[in-house]
Design a protein around this motif. Sequence first.
Motif, PDB file in Angstrom:
ATOM      1  N   PRO A 189       0.809  -1.220   0.000  1.00  0.00           N
ATOM      2  CA  PRO A 189       0.000   0.000   0.000  1.00  0.00           C
ATOM      3  C   PRO A 189       0.844   1.272   0.000  1.00  0.00           C
ATOM      4  N   CYS A 190       0.319   2.284  -0.661  1.00  0.00           N
ATOM      5  CA  CYS A 190       0.904   3.630  -0.707  1.00  0.00           C
ATOM      6  C   CYS A 190       1.106   4.165   0.718  1.00  0.00           C
ATOM      7  N   ASP A 191       2.260   4.782   0.945  1.00  0.00           N
ATOM      8  CA  ASP A 191       2.556   5.367   2.273  1.00  0.00           C
ATOM      9  C   ASP A 191       1.462   6.338   2.719  1.00  0.00           C
ATOM     10  N   ALA A 192       1.078   7.216   1.800  1.00  0.00           N
ATOM     11  CA  ALA A 192       0.136   8.288   2.156  1.00  0.00           C
ATOM     12  C   ALA A 192      -1.257   7.708   2.404  1.00  0.00           C
ATOM     13  N   CYS A 193      -1.692   6.786   1.554  1.00  0.00           N
ATOM     14  CA  CYS A 193      -2.981   6.114   1.774  1.00  0.00           C
ATOM     15  C   CYS A 193      -2.971   5.428   3.136  1.00  0.00           C
ATOM     16  N   TRP A 194      -1.846   4.809   3.441  1.00  0.00           N
ATOM     17  CA  TRP A 194      -1.761   4.078   4.709  1.00  0.00           C
ATOM     18  C   TRP A 194      -1.839   5.036   5.893  1.00  0.00           C
TER      19      TRP A 194
ATOM     20  N   CYS B  16      -6.475   1.367   0.650  1.00  0.00           N
ATOM     21  CA  CYS B  16      -5.213   1.950   0.204  1.00  0.00           C
ATOM     22  C   CYS B  16      -4.922   1.553  -1.243  1.00  0.00           C
ATOM     23  N   ASN B  17      -4.462   2.524  -2.025  1.00  0.00           N
ATOM     24  CA  ASN B  17      -4.023   2.221  -3.386  1.00  0.00           C
ATOM     25  C   ASN B  17      -2.639   1.587  -3.340  1.00  0.00           C
ATOM     26  N   PRO B  18      -2.336   0.741  -4.339  1.00  0.00           N
ATOM     27  CA  PRO B  18      -0.973   0.185  -4.387  1.00  0.00           C
ATOM     28  C   PRO B  18       0.048   1.257  -4.766  1.00  0.00           C
TER      29      PRO B  18
ATOM     30  N   VAL C 228       4.513   5.953  -3.084  1.00  0.00           N
ATOM     31  CA  VAL C 228       3.145   6.459  -3.114  1.00  0.00           C
ATOM     32  C   VAL C 228       2.398   6.032  -4.374  1.00  0.00           C
ATOM     33  N   CYS C 229       1.071   6.172  -4.301  1.00  0.00           N
ATOM     34  CA  CYS C 229       0.225   5.901  -5.463  1.00  0.00           C
ATOM     35  C   CYS C 229       0.233   7.141  -6.363  1.00  0.00           C
ATOM     36  N   ARG C 230      -0.407   7.012  -7.510  1.00  0.00           N
ATOM     37  CA  ARG C 230      -0.420   8.120  -8.465  1.00  0.00           C
ATOM     38  C   ARG C 230      -1.058   9.368  -7.858  1.00  0.00           C
ATOM     39  N   GLU C 231      -2.149   9.160  -7.143  1.00  0.00           N
ATOM     40  CA  GLU C 231      -2.869  10.278  -6.536  1.00  0.00           C
ATOM     41  C   GLU C 231      -1.973  11.043  -5.557  1.00  0.00           C
ATOM     42  N   HIS C 232      -1.206  10.331  -4.786  1.00  0.00           N
ATOM     43  CA  HIS C 232      -0.395  10.983  -3.758  1.00  0.00           C
ATOM     44  C   HIS C 232       0.999  11.366  -4.241  1.00  0.00           C
ATOM     45  N   GLU C 233       1.325  11.008  -5.471  1.00  0.00           N
ATOM     46  CA  GLU C 233       2.604  11.446  -6.022  1.00  0.00           C
ATOM     47  C   GLU C 233       2.636  12.974  -6.096  1.00  0.00           C
TER      48      GLU C 233
END
Length: 173
Positions: free
Chosen positions: A49-54, A65-67, A81-86
């Motif tokens: 899972p993405c750090d930020a989602c987590w 959480c996004n991958p 991070v995922c694309r959204e949180h990049e």
Amino acid sequence: MGKVSIGLRGWRFDEEEVFTEDGEYRPMDEMSEDTRKRLVRLTALVGSPCDACWLIHGDAEIQKCNPIEVVYGEPHYEAAVCREHERDFLYWYFEEGGKQYRGEEQLQDEFHEWFADGGRAPEGYEGVEHVDTDPADLPEPPDPDMEAMNVDTGEPKEEIDLRDVDVDQDYPS
Ligand SMILES: [Zn+2]
């Protein structure tokens, strides 16, 4: 010499160091220690899972959480991070002083702290030109020698056999 991303966007590898002319992985003991570390770390990050989602959802809602799609920083101290949180990572890196931690172990903690405190990229922030490469199009990391490497890859991996070569570094430029 070509640079290639493997499994996730972000980290770049020297194509000639990692692959033979036939596109097969070279034995890990022919690679530099840094390359080996990153490849082994990648096998753990792909599918995680993405750090930020987590930070938002935690283990309790891990399914939300996004991958991870992109990884920046040093192995084990990376921001992944995922694309959204990049966007948020890039904003922090370029606009909020994150760049001072380039190559440093604090990069991960500092980014996490900023994000957990509510740090976000403002609406419309694009950061660097978007690299529109789907990680599914990247080659998958090699299977490490599990006993020698002592890593847990956990997640099943998708079949990936395309390679995307470009000239970016393993940090946004
Ligand atoms: Zn995310």
